[in-house]
Design a protein around this motif. Structure first.
Motif, PDB file in Angstrom:
ATOM      1  N   LYS A   1      36.344  39.832  31.055  1.00 34.72           N
ATOM      2  CA  LYS A   1      36.724  38.559  31.676  1.00 34.72           C
ATOM      3  C   LYS A   1      36.055  37.388  30.978  1.00 34.72           C
ATOM      4  CE  LYS A   1      36.433  36.058  36.072  1.00 34.72           C
ATOM      5  NZ  LYS A   1      36.099  36.162  37.512  1.00 34.72           N
TER       6      LYS A   1
ATOM      7  N   TYR B   1      44.473  33.121  32.111  1.00 31.15           N
ATOM      8  CA  TYR B   1      43.270  33.292  32.944  1.00 31.15           C
ATOM      9  C   TYR B   1      43.625  33.133  34.422  1.00 31.15           C
ATOM     10  CZ  TYR B   1      38.434  32.853  34.512  1.00 31.15           C
ATOM     11  OH  TYR B   1      37.232  33.049  35.146  1.00 31.15           O
TER      12      TYR B   1
ATOM     13  N   LYS C   1      45.617  36.228  35.581  1.00 32.66           N
ATOM     14  CA  LYS C   1      44.865  37.470  35.678  1.00 32.66           C
ATOM     15  C   LYS C   1      43.740  37.405  36.697  1.00 32.66           C
ATOM     16  CE  LYS C   1      42.858  41.377  34.856  1.00 32.66           C
ATOM     17  NZ  LYS C   1      43.406  42.590  35.484  1.00 32.66           N
ATOM     18  N   TYR C   2      42.962  36.353  36.678  1.00 39.76           N
ATOM     19  CA  TYR C   2      41.693  36.363  37.399  1.00 39.76           C
ATOM     20  C   TYR C   2      41.692  35.604  38.717  1.00 39.76           C
ATOM     21  CZ  TYR C   2      39.966  38.468  33.153  1.00 39.76           C
ATOM     22  OH  TYR C   2      39.786  39.303  32.087  1.00 39.76           O
TER      23      TYR C   2
END
Length: 337
Positions: free
Chosen positions: A218, A268, A271-272
């Motif tokens: 990450k 980002y 995904k996060y």
């Protein structure tokens, strides 16, 4: 008839004059406005070899390669990819070190750094480092080749090919006219990120048992985004500062940072931030980066987390050289023994 013939002759003369002006302008640009120190270096005398290689790469990636593999089984390149990523890691480390030792650790200014066109050993060392960075853009073509050999053509998107195909020529221009100075900060950061990036994919290619050592995936994306912010800030500050550095290169590199920051930010968030709405997922599907599954997930039907690295919505996304063809796709490939 006479008037018509005169008109044709005048058009021919004008066309000839335009062509002559273009040829003269090109020769003046190559001979008088470029850095004479690099004219005799490999691939530097003319842009045409670089352009030809880039076009050949694009044609092979989108046409020849997939056609050659169409009726063949995908290659098992696990060991090749481990070696490849190791070499890329070492190569990037060396280039990063050379950028430091030829300028950025020896007095280069973050505020304004003109190009040193002299034959000073340090200036020549910087120019030489820039050439190797240019050469590294060709070694990154293997990222695409490995996709094709493993029949992961969905990852060879148009955006992926454009990026890898354009970068060598972009770096060639910098090498030809400004091999050093302000914009080498971009190359310095980029090679550092490549050190971490290729090391990550080397470890990932070694198999699921090594996943515990790359828990920091990450933060790799975060580091890449920070890189682009730093590049943009560093380049665009010259809009407000007098500096003896070509503004065209400053703007060109700064725009690279803007584009890539947008792509990485979209990835980002997708995904996060764990957005699960179908509408949101569709809206973010342009992130164009591989979505990595959680390493802690158990094997499903004999398929490991190593074999589920990509989500379907990112099949045709842009990779920026970070996914090198070793990964399996859509939960269809068994764990490599």
């Amino acid at each position: 008839m006479h008037a018509k013939a005169c008109s044709v002759a005048e058009k021919y003369v004008k066309m000839t004059s335009v062509v002559a002006d273009l040829v003269h302008g090109y020769r003046d640009l190559m001979d008088n406005k470029s850095d004479p120190r690099v004219n005799d270096w490999a691939m530097m005398s003319s842009p045409f070899p670089t352009v030809l290689i880039c076009l050949s790469y694009a044609y092979f990636s989108k046409v020849i390669g997939p056609r050659l593999m169409e009726n063949r089984k995908p290659f098992n390149l696990r060991h090749v990819l481990i070696v490849y990523n190791f070499i890329q890691t070492v190569f990037s480390t060396w280039i990063f070190y050379e950028y430091l030792m030829s300028g950025w650790a020896r007095g280069y200014s973050l505020r304004c750094q003109p190009v040193d066109y002299s034959n000073n050993p340090l200036a020549l060392r910087m120019a030489n480092t820039c050439w190797w960075y240019y050469f590294s853009k060709f070694t990154e073509f293997f990222d695409t080749l490995f996709f094709i050999l493993r029949k992961k053509n969905q990852h060879v998107s148009t955006l992926h090919v454009i990026h890898h195909g354009v970068m060598p020529f972009s770096v060639w221009m910098g090498m030809k006219f400004a091999p050093g100075g302000h914009s080498t900060f971009f190359a310095l950061l980029n090679t550092f990120v490549h050190i971490v990036m290729y090391f990550y994919y080397m470890v990932a290619a070694m198999g699921p048992q090594y996943q515990k050592y790359i828990w920091w995936k990450k933060y790799l994306t975060t580091m890449q985004m920070v890189q682009f912010v730093m590049i943009m800030t560093h380049q665009f500050q010259l809009l407000f500062t007098e500096c003896d550095y070509p503004r065209s290169f400053m703007i060109w590199i700064g725009l690279h940072g803007v584009l890539f920051l947008g792509l990485f930010s979209d990835f980002y968030k997708t995904k996060y931030t764990r957005v699960r709405s179908d509408v949101k997922r569709e809206a973010n599907s342009g992130g164009c980066m591989p979505v990595l599954e959680d390493d802690t997930k158990p094997h499903q039907n004999g398929v490991s987390s190593y074999a589920t690295i990509y989500n379907k919505e990112y099949n045709s996304c842009y990779s920026n050289g970070t996914n090198n063809g070793y990964v399996a796709n859509n939960n269809t490939e068994k764990k490599v023994a």
